[in-house]
Write a protein that holds these residues in place. Structure first.
Motif, short mmCIF file in Angstrom:
data_model
loop_
_atom_site.label_atom_id
_atom_site.label_comp_id
_atom_site.label_asym_id
_atom_site.label_seq_id
_atom_site.Cartn_x
_atom_site.Cartn_y
_atom_site.Cartn_z
N PRO B 344 0.83 -1.20 0.00
CA PRO B 344 0.00 0.00 0.00
C PRO B 344 0.86 1.26 0.00
CG PRO B 344 0.05 -0.97 2.19
CD PRO B 344 0.84 -1.89 1.29
N ASP B 345 0.23 2.37 -0.29
CA ASP B 345 0.86 3.67 -0.12
C ASP B 345 2.12 3.85 -0.95
OD1 ASP B 345 1.00 6.22 0.92
OD2 ASP B 345 2.27 5.60 2.60
N ILE B 346 2.06 3.47 -2.21
CA ILE B 346 3.15 3.81 -3.12
C ILE B 346 2.90 5.23 -3.62
CG2 ILE B 346 4.21 3.27 -5.36
CD1 ILE B 346 3.54 0.36 -4.88
N LYS B 347 3.94 6.01 -3.64
CA LYS B 347 3.77 7.41 -4.07
C LYS B 347 4.16 7.54 -5.55
CE LYS B 347 4.22 9.32 0.56
NZ LYS B 347 3.54 8.13 1.08
N TRP B 348 3.30 8.25 -6.27
CA TRP B 348 3.50 8.44 -7.72
C TRP B 348 4.43 9.62 -7.93
CZ3 TRP B 348 -1.10 9.68 -11.58
CH2 TRP B 348 -0.64 9.52 -12.90
N LEU B 349 5.69 9.32 -8.22
CA LEU B 349 6.71 10.36 -8.37
C LEU B 349 6.62 10.95 -9.78
CD1 LEU B 349 9.21 11.54 -6.84
CD2 LEU B 349 10.58 9.82 -8.01
N GLY B 350 6.60 10.10 -10.77
CA GLY B 350 6.54 10.55 -12.16
C GLY B 350 6.54 9.35 -13.06
N ILE B 351 6.57 9.51 -14.34
CA ILE B 351 6.29 10.72 -15.09
C ILE B 351 4.80 10.97 -15.00
CG2 ILE B 351 6.52 11.83 -17.33
CD1 ILE B 351 9.21 10.83 -16.38
N ARG B 352 4.37 12.13 -14.49
CA ARG B 352 2.96 12.41 -14.37
C ARG B 352 2.51 13.31 -15.53
NH1 ARG B 352 4.08 13.59 -8.80
NH2 ARG B 352 3.20 15.66 -9.11
N PRO B 353 1.24 13.23 -15.87
CA PRO B 353 0.75 14.05 -16.99
C PRO B 353 1.11 15.52 -16.85
CG PRO B 353 -0.90 12.42 -16.39
CD PRO B 353 0.21 12.28 -15.39
N SER B 354 1.11 16.03 -15.61
CA SER B 354 1.44 17.45 -15.43
C SER B 354 2.93 17.72 -15.66
CB SER B 354 1.04 17.91 -14.02
OG SER B 354 1.75 17.16 -13.05
N ASP B 355 3.75 16.66 -15.59
CA ASP B 355 5.19 16.85 -15.84
C ASP B 355 5.47 17.20 -17.29
OD1 ASP B 355 5.77 16.23 -13.23
OD2 ASP B 355 6.36 14.15 -13.63
N LEU B 356 4.58 16.78 -18.19
CA LEU B 356 4.85 16.97 -19.62
C LEU B 356 5.05 18.44 -19.95
CD1 LEU B 356 4.11 13.99 -19.64
CD2 LEU B 356 2.70 14.40 -21.64
N ASP B 357 4.16 19.28 -19.43
CA ASP B 357 4.33 20.72 -19.64
C ASP B 357 5.36 21.31 -18.68
OD1 ASP B 357 2.67 20.88 -21.76
OD2 ASP B 357 0.92 21.59 -20.63
N LYS B 358 5.28 20.86 -17.42
CA LYS B 358 6.16 21.41 -16.39
C LYS B 358 7.62 21.25 -16.78
CE LYS B 358 6.67 20.98 -11.35
NZ LYS B 358 6.23 20.19 -10.20
N TYR B 359 7.96 20.10 -17.32
CA TYR B 359 9.36 19.83 -17.70
C TYR B 359 9.59 20.03 -19.20
CZ TYR B 359 10.36 18.40 -13.00
OH TYR B 359 10.53 18.42 -11.65
N LYS B 360 8.61 20.66 -19.86
CA LYS B 360 8.76 21.03 -21.28
C LYS B 360 9.17 19.85 -22.15
CE LYS B 360 8.78 25.47 -19.83
NZ LYS B 360 7.49 26.12 -19.86
N ILE B 361 8.55 18.71 -21.93
CA ILE B 361 8.82 17.56 -22.80
C ILE B 361 8.42 17.97 -24.22
CG2 ILE B 361 8.25 15.14 -23.27
CD1 ILE B 361 9.34 15.19 -20.55
#
Lengths: 434, 434
Positions: B344-361
């Motif tokens: 239980p309780d695994i944390k979603w670090l990445g790659i998250r959908p919001s990272d696509l813009d945030k990190y300018k993929i």
């Protein structure tokens, strides 16, 4: 399967002295296992293995492997070699310089790319592997049919150049992802990568592009990997993952008498859990099915550096033999790299078609061959590397005649440990490899 | 991608203090990498991780995990437990005895087998996993529709009984091969094996039937495996193969601050080659795609024994999230074993959908979602374990809205080491997990 059938232990073409059951220490109480009473003491079996080992050591020390040059084929055939990163960089810079000169001279931007088609491949019996002939074609930017491939080639050359400067390793998938819109699908970047390996004359692992790791190794082997000392007798039952980048591997040491090459994960697991390598000093390795490049390179390195005989345990079907042929003779797709990827002289230990009757594999554990299986078997009979080994031809003919196949796991019908406690020791004792 | 685009380093919702680039020691000279100037010294990042670690240690020490009994569900839901081989033997003998009694009482030979269909499954929010309800059906020998399954059940019970006596481990494939003609295809013996696990109340690994090994682990972890001491900081770049039989694994020790769970082999390789775990003390583990049982058990064991937080690095697509959900909540197929298999309780670090813009993929490294992807994404939004995490819902909604996905390797467009040198350190520094 009935208990009665299991208890049957008919003799199978033995040496006369092995007919009497002899006492031997063993962990199992399964004295009812067929053929178990035929086993001699382990020390006797090990001394047979010592002879195999000594023969391999002397033959590999004496004979330098033949090269294309020895055969006068260096001008008509093409091979790649392991190169260090700076050599790869120079080769890339030379290729780009040549293209620039071509532009300046008014002939447009183009590369000369070796053909990797099967019509440009040839089996060289003296080398016992497929090599690439010297046909090549011009890949130009100003030609509609080649402009895409030319662009992909340049892009990949730039990326590989960068990899060699940093000396880091990436997968084919990483390469693909640097420019998805250009490459469109990974098949395209993968194919051009093989072209580039050919074109530069450097192996794909020299380009610092590695395949996913898939293989595992366990047993009497010690090596260093990226500076760490790995002792494969102390890798539990799971074993050590074979690293994707063979150039991190060095200093192999071993007191094994042979390498046991296993097709399937399940058989590997059985051997590892039973620590078979402690009873018969060996190194156990598997690629879990179709051999990947990392496992092939690792096997080649073990065989070359340790001068050990290689015995193979594969399914008794055309696919098992095909897998063996990939380890031994290379895949057609990478024939330009056959000298680095192939391990010649692998001995076919089992499961062989003749074993099915010899070891009384129950009918219900044999499977009927499909039409496709039979066709694949017949095709293999036409292959040069099968033809040159009479024993293999006989076994294949028997397989096609009986139209029966069996997986290694078919031995589980006599008990899950039959493989490690009876079948393999008996095979080794009778030196029953071809 | 143009050099110009690469050099852009727009600020992304940072803490104010992180706007000034700070000098830090690092192996790379790639100061042009976007967002690299936002990185604080490693010591600062590590101290953030220490807090995460301390929180995990105290929460896991304080709270005994909830059970079905705590929730008053033990009579209406069914779970399996790890059992030792002698307990499994007893359970099998009890089942056979009950069947014999049934025969003697004139009711014929039959077993009561729990239903594993999805209509018999329920998500329990307090436990955050899927469990099996208590519906079961009669599997009788005298009924045409169940006679085959009954026969297979008896055959497998006998085989498992034998495995537990010898205490050896085999694969599902080995089991299948003990009686190919009866089982016909492996799907049938596999399905009945799951039934038996449920019926006996023992986990499948308790039955000594293991899956093929697929996962690898590297980093700050020491454990024993079959008596051997394995130090995962000394496993080169390939790492240690996760053993198929978790009961061989013990004595886990670690000075890591977190576990980094990686979806893909390629990202794992990058992290291992760069020895990311030396810079940020962690254990890196991957199942190379769809999680297998061995890797899930290994992760669960690490999390439980070492009380470490788990951060996940997966593709930004519905499939990546689905993989996460298998680790966290179990697969529907094995819901009866969810308490042993889930972390239980695994944390979603990445790659998250919001990272696509945030990190300018770059646009060309994003892929359009197919209709099937969008449907899978929408289905996930209906799942209870997604609903309970607001952050996950927002990310999924964004994914479906933009209809864009990206693999971890998309970060390679900024250079192959962008993942280890910038993206992950920045994620950790900003505690950007949900």
């Amino acid at each position: 399967m009935s208990e009665k059938k299991r208890r049957r232990a008919d003799p199978v073409a033995p040496g006369p002295s092995s007919r009497q059951p002899k006492p031997r220490a063993g962990p199992s109480s399964a004295s009812a296992l067929p053929f178990k009473n035929r086993l001699k003491p382990d020390a006797t079996i090990v001394s047979a293995l010592r002879q195999l080992y000594a023969a391999e050591q002397s033959s590999m020390s004496a004979a330098r492997p033949l090269t294309l040059t020895d055969l006068g084929l260096s001008s008509t055939c093409r091979e790649v070699a392991d190169c260090d990163p700076s050599a790869v960089r120079l080769a890339i810079e030379d290729a780009i310089l040549a293209a620039a000169h071509s532009v300046l001279e008014g002939r447009g931007f183009s590369f000369s790319v070796p053909s990797r088609s099967s019509s440009n491949q040839i089996y060289v019996p003296e080398l016992d592997r497929i090599v690439l002939r010297d046909k090549s074609s011009t890949r130009g930017f100003s030609n509609l049919s080649t402009v895409r491939k030319t662009t992909i080639t340049v892009r990949l050359l730039a990326l590989i150049h960068q990899l060699c400067i940093k000396n880091i390793h990436v997968t084919k998938r990483d390469l693909f992802y640097t420019d998805v819109k250009l490459f469109q699908d990974q098949g395209q970047s993968d194919a051009v990568l093989d072209d580039i390996s050919c074109m530069l004359g450097c192996t794909r692992s020299s380009l610092n592009v590695v395949a996913s790791e898939k293989g595992v190794v366990v047993g009497r082997l010690v090596f260093t990997e990226g500076g760490d000392r790995i002792d494969c007798t102390k890798m539990g039952v799971g074993g050590k993952a074979i690293p994707p980048n063979i150039d991190h591997v060095g200093n192999m040491e071993s007191d094994a008498l042979f390498i046991l090459l296993v097709e399937k994960d399940a058989a590997y697991m059985r051997l590892a859990e039973d620590r078979f390598y402690n009873r018969f000093p060996c190194i156990i390795v598997t690629a879990k099915g179709q051999p990947d490049v990392a496992t092939r390179l690792f096997l080649k390195k073990m065989k070359t550096e340790l001068k050990l005989p290689v015995l193979a345990l594969v399914d008794s079907d055309p696919y098992g033999l095909k897998i063996l042929s990939v380890y031994m003779c290379g895949s057609k797709n990478m024939s330009y790299d056959s000298s680095n990827l192939t391990t010649p002289d692998i001995k076919w230990l089992g499961i062989r078609p003749s074993d099915l009757d010899k070891y009384k594999i129950p009918e219900q554990c044999r499977l009927p061959m499909t039409e496709q299986d039979v066709k694949t078997g017949k095709d293999l009979l036409e292959e040069d590397f099968v033809k040159k080994n009479e024993g293999w031809v006989r076994e294949l003919e028997l397989m096609i005649k009986t139209k029966q196949k069996a997986e290694i796991q078919a031995l589980s019908s006599f008990g899950f440990q039959y493989l490690t406690e009876v079948y393999l020791p008996l095979k080794l004792q009778e030196e029953d490899w071809i």
